[in-house]
Design a protein around this motif. Sequence first.
Motif, mmCIF file in Angstrom:
data_model
loop_
_atom_site.group_PDB
_atom_site.id
_atom_site.type_symbol
_atom_site.label_atom_id
_atom_site.label_comp_id
_atom_site.label_asym_id
_atom_site.label_seq_id
_atom_site.Cartn_x
_atom_site.Cartn_y
_atom_site.Cartn_z
ATOM 1 N N GLY A 317 20.504 -6.564 -18.519
ATOM 2 C CA GLY A 317 20.303 -7.999 -18.321
ATOM 3 C C GLY A 317 18.879 -8.293 -17.862
ATOM 4 O O GLY A 317 18.242 -9.234 -18.355
ATOM 5 N N ALA A 318 18.378 -7.477 -16.950
ATOM 6 C CA ALA A 318 17.011 -7.684 -16.492
ATOM 7 C C ALA A 318 16.028 -7.541 -17.639
ATOM 8 O O ALA A 318 15.058 -8.311 -17.751
ATOM 9 C CB ALA A 318 16.680 -6.676 -15.388
ATOM 10 N N ALA A 402 15.006 -12.450 -11.370
ATOM 11 C CA ALA A 402 14.402 -12.520 -12.695
ATOM 12 C C ALA A 402 15.243 -13.390 -13.620
ATOM 13 O O ALA A 402 14.722 -14.189 -14.407
ATOM 14 C CB ALA A 402 14.262 -11.115 -13.272
ATOM 15 N N ALA A 403 16.571 -13.252 -13.517
ATOM 16 C CA ALA A 403 17.446 -14.041 -14.370
ATOM 17 C C ALA A 403 17.288 -15.536 -14.039
ATOM 18 O O ALA A 403 17.231 -16.381 -14.939
ATOM 19 C CB ALA A 403 18.895 -13.600 -14.176
ATOM 20 N N GLU A 404 17.210 -15.827 -12.759
ATOM 21 C CA GLU A 404 17.084 -17.220 -12.372
ATOM 22 C C GLU A 404 15.747 -17.789 -12.859
ATOM 23 O O GLU A 404 15.664 -18.906 -13.369
ATOM 24 C CB GLU A 404 17.179 -17.315 -10.846
ATOM 25 C CG GLU A 404 17.268 -18.726 -10.333
ATOM 26 C CD GLU A 404 16.304 -18.966 -9.198
ATOM 27 O OE1 GLU A 404 15.751 -17.972 -8.690
ATOM 28 O OE2 GLU A 404 16.097 -20.142 -8.854
ATOM 29 N N TYR A 405 14.738 -16.929 -12.745
ATOM 30 C CA TYR A 405 13.401 -17.333 -13.209
ATOM 31 C C TYR A 405 13.438 -17.689 -14.692
ATOM 32 O O TYR A 405 12.896 -18.704 -15.132
ATOM 33 C CB TYR A 405 12.451 -16.170 -12.939
ATOM 34 C CG TYR A 405 11.000 -16.442 -13.185
ATOM 35 C CD1 TYR A 405 10.283 -17.313 -12.366
ATOM 36 C CD2 TYR A 405 10.335 -15.817 -14.236
ATOM 37 C CE1 TYR A 405 8.948 -17.550 -12.593
ATOM 38 C CE2 TYR A 405 8.994 -16.047 -14.464
ATOM 39 C CZ TYR A 405 8.309 -16.920 -13.629
ATOM 40 O OH TYR A 405 6.986 -17.156 -13.855
ATOM 41 N N VAL A 418 19.613 -17.408 -22.325
ATOM 42 C CA VAL A 418 19.717 -15.971 -22.011
ATOM 43 C C VAL A 418 19.684 -15.773 -20.507
ATOM 44 O O VAL A 418 20.499 -15.036 -19.923
ATOM 45 C CB VAL A 418 18.565 -15.211 -22.702
ATOM 46 C CG1 VAL A 418 18.473 -13.796 -22.184
ATOM 47 C CG2 VAL A 418 18.764 -15.216 -24.203
ATOM 48 N N GLY A 419 18.770 -16.465 -19.850
ATOM 49 C CA GLY A 419 18.672 -16.346 -18.401
ATOM 50 C C GLY A 419 19.952 -16.795 -17.717
ATOM 51 O O GLY A 419 20.457 -16.128 -16.808
ATOM 52 N N TRP A 420 20.516 -17.897 -18.177
ATOM 53 C CA TRP A 420 21.763 -18.366 -17.575
ATOM 54 C C TRP A 420 22.890 -17.363 -17.775
ATOM 55 O O TRP A 420 23.678 -17.113 -16.858
ATOM 56 C CB TRP A 420 22.160 -19.724 -18.166
ATOM 57 C CG TRP A 420 21.421 -20.868 -17.541
ATOM 58 C CD1 TRP A 420 20.511 -21.676 -18.144
ATOM 59 C CD2 TRP A 420 21.532 -21.305 -16.189
ATOM 60 N NE1 TRP A 420 20.025 -22.606 -17.272
ATOM 61 C CE2 TRP A 420 20.643 -22.398 -16.041
ATOM 62 C CE3 TRP A 420 22.262 -20.883 -15.074
ATOM 63 C CZ2 TRP A 420 20.480 -23.070 -14.840
ATOM 64 C CZ3 TRP A 420 22.105 -21.558 -13.881
ATOM 65 C CH2 TRP A 420 21.223 -22.642 -13.763
ATOM 66 N N THR A 421 22.973 -16.847 -18.981
ATOM 67 C CA THR A 421 24.034 -15.874 -19.252
ATOM 68 C C THR A 421 23.948 -14.709 -18.267
ATOM 69 O O THR A 421 24.941 -14.328 -17.631
ATOM 70 C CB THR A 421 23.892 -15.327 -20.688
ATOM 71 O OG1 THR A 421 23.736 -16.416 -21.568
ATOM 72 C CG2 THR A 421 25.092 -14.493 -21.081
#
Lengths: 678, 142, 181
Positions: A317-318, A402-405, A418-421
């Motif tokens: 995911g990262a 990183a995902a939130e970013y 993608v980030g939200w997922t």
Amino acid sequence: MTLTTLAVLVPLLPFLGAVAGLLLGRTAPGFVRPLAVLPTLLAFALAVTVAVRQGTGPATDAGTRLTPTGSVPVDLAVHLDGFSVLIAVLVTLVASCVQIYSTGYLRDDPRYSSYAALVSLFTAAMLLVVYSGDLMVLLVGWEVMGICSYFLVGHYWETPEARAASLKAFLVTKLGDVPFLIGIFALGADAGTFRINGVLTAAASGQLHHPTLIALLLLGGVAGKSAQFPLHTWLPDAMAGPTPVSALIHAATMVAAGIYFVARLLPVFELSSAALAVLAAMAAVTMIGSALSALAQDDIKRVLAYSTIGQLGYMAGALAVGNRSAAVFHLLTHGAFKALLFLAAGVVIHAAGTNSLATMSRMRDLRSRVPDAMWTMAVALAALAALPPFSGFFSKESVLRAAEYAAEGHQAHVPSAVGWTVLVAGLLTALLTAAYATRLFLLAGSPPQTRRARQQRDGETSVPAPTDNHFRTPVVMNAVLWLLAIPALALGVTAGKLPQWFDGTSLAPTLATSVLGVGLALVGVLVTYAAWRHTETRANRVPIGAVVAPDSVEPAATEAAAIAAHPQVYGDIAGAPDPADPGRLLLGPLHRYAVHGFGLDVLYSKAFVRPVLAAAGLVRFLDREVVETYVRTAGGVPRLLGLLVRRAQTGNVQTYLSVLLGGSVVLAVLAVLVASGA
Amino acid sequence: MHLAYPAVLAVLLFCVGLYGVLARRNAILVLMSVELMLNAVNLNLVAFDVWLRDTLHAGQALTLFTITIAAAEIGIGLAIVLLVHRNRGTSDVDQLTDLADTGTEPGPVHFGGPGSASIAPGTDNPDETTADQALPARGQTA
Amino acid sequence: MNLAAAHPGFLSPTGVEVAFVLVGLATLGAALLTVTTRQLVHAALWLVVALGGLAVEYLLLTAEFIAWVQVLIYVGSVVVLLLFGLMLTKAPIGRSPDADSGNRWVALAVAVAAAGTLVWVVVDAFRTTWIDLGGPAQGSTEVTGAILFRHWVLPFEALSVLLLAALVGAIVLSKRTGRER
């Protein structure tokens, strides 16, 4: 020695150790242990030296071209940067721990020499992957790891589970390697070189013409190696191998290779939003599915296996949100605490004589008998559940950050969906991870209450742990546990320094995700604890479990017996019909699906295995019945003719002579007639 | 004298010998028939030599050689027959059928067994041969 | 050979021819008896007659030396050897009903066919060929000795080696080894 020479020596030493071990294993048994441990330790020291000398400076590249190939050249090249040197340190550290641990764990094993040599070879292959600056050389290490995992997972090849598991591990990873190979060729053809630097330059300058295709093909191999959905099914089954091998595969070598590969080639993947989306979806499904499955497993090692899949999902995911620093950071901390978890689980299995959590939960004095393993396992589980201040907290927060970013759309090339997922899946998984970590600890590590101990005098329902007259965990095994507990506990403090080694993006936790993540983890812990308090009263009503192995034998033999006996005792290799299991209460109706990994194996079996078997049956029928009929007829007709001719062979010389002379007369008459023109 | 007389006589003698070789059962009678055939050839050689008036007299020289070789042949032949008789208890050629293909893999053959006595005269296999023999006396039964 | 017309035909035989045919008939009859008689010893005796008849035929063909050799070797030694063989193999004295094998009729067919073919060919080829028996004797001992030791001496010597080999072979074959006794 130059930095490059040192770096070349790091993979070379374990390789030479492996060769020497294989050659000398039979003739000089006394050298086997030094040959297994010393090269790996030396490689660790060298890897640390390389890391220190490389430091935060610019990447070092060196290469030599052996021979022109006629098309895209292949170089023997090393590429040293912050990522590779740190991962090499992790790999050598875990490999050293595993080698030392194995000297105790497999102390009486007759196949120890080949086992240790294969572990060394495995380590060497992974180090080759890590240091290599050329895709083809990397592929060599990649494939050597595949064959080593086949041999090591099948170490207990006497048991059918181990045989099936090793075959499955090999075939599934190879299934991913086929598109991987094609992808590498496509990449090399597009970029005109197999050097990773050259590929990255080509990606930056837009020379890659089929980025989506290449990225998806490469993702196939990554999914196979790093056990991502849908090619993850080999990893739980690979638990049939010895515990140190599981630790090696899960912490440092095999599964880390896929993540590391994507991290190295991340600019190529970033060219294609589709590939990133696929990677994110893969990671999300993997995370949540594996966490649910982990909650339902009865075998302690299978819980850890599913947790590995889930943590690899975090890393993937990262990467999907374009932050490889976070991915590699999580890879490092995960390597430390997952190695610790597996090695501690090995000690626990040895002490308990079984690998079943249901049986362990009914043992009164398990914790007091292996206190080192229990304490270190608690540290590692806290790290796994991402509780501050353990190392897992920092790395997981870096992923979530990183995902939130990316979800807010700040990350270039990465769609915010993608980030939200990744963010949502990561948070949900944080909850589930905490839940199964707590369940594991409660079932394996907490003794039945004294209240119930009183009741047991009326009806003995708990399983007596094996008598501890002869029981002694080998000292080296405990020492290794405490050694690994240090990074598992404290690796998080490096979060402030690591960005200098990596891409420079900050890895420190932010407030929002920290609160959210820790809060969810705490919820998971508390809910599981409540469920356990609710169900544990049932434990003494339902006697279950069996200790199958005496503890006076070496740990590896105990484990092999436990694995082999699990399906016979509980009717299933993964689950046990234990009503006292909090996971059963939490999952509810999902439980029976989660035990078997949501039926993916059955689906594969129906969709792929059976058609292939049917086709094989058809081919066999065609061969046996159709082709062979022709063959048999072709053989039968001459045979019949031979029977006829055989009647003439009477053995009587006079008959032969008569026929011979009669024939001569006929020929002579014919000759005369022809000669005279009649 | 017409050449046809000796030639026809030689042909007829040859064919009589041929019949004997093919029809006689006793090996010694077969050898006699072979002698007849050889003599027919000799007659031919002499007749043609006389007719051609060969200065080297190759025909007659060859006849002498043939007679010599025939003598040698009869000596060897008789020795072999004697040996066969001693090992097998018979000298009937139609019972020496070791070469027959019986349709079974190497096993007991009709007669004499696989002991290939004519090859290895020293083999002691007395039991196999006496059962169906009209001539029980054996060379090596002692 | 192209003098055929100048020579007498078959219908006006010379004395030599008459003698040759008569002796030939006797020889042929003796040979037939040799291969047909049921008494084994008689077969050997009839063989003597046949071989002796052939010796006479050689004389008639002026091959005098061959004739004496024929008598000496065949009648003198070979037949005696054959008789020894009969005795040593304990051949039955008197009529033996199974002197002929089951192959008899096939053998007869082959022999008759061969005889028919060969006679036809020989007669067809040599119908008019005439042997001139006049002039110096072609097979006298002197002539034969001269050609043997002048032209044929090497084969002659080689033949002696062959005879020696046959002698040794016959001895080895018929010798009883110590083990047999």
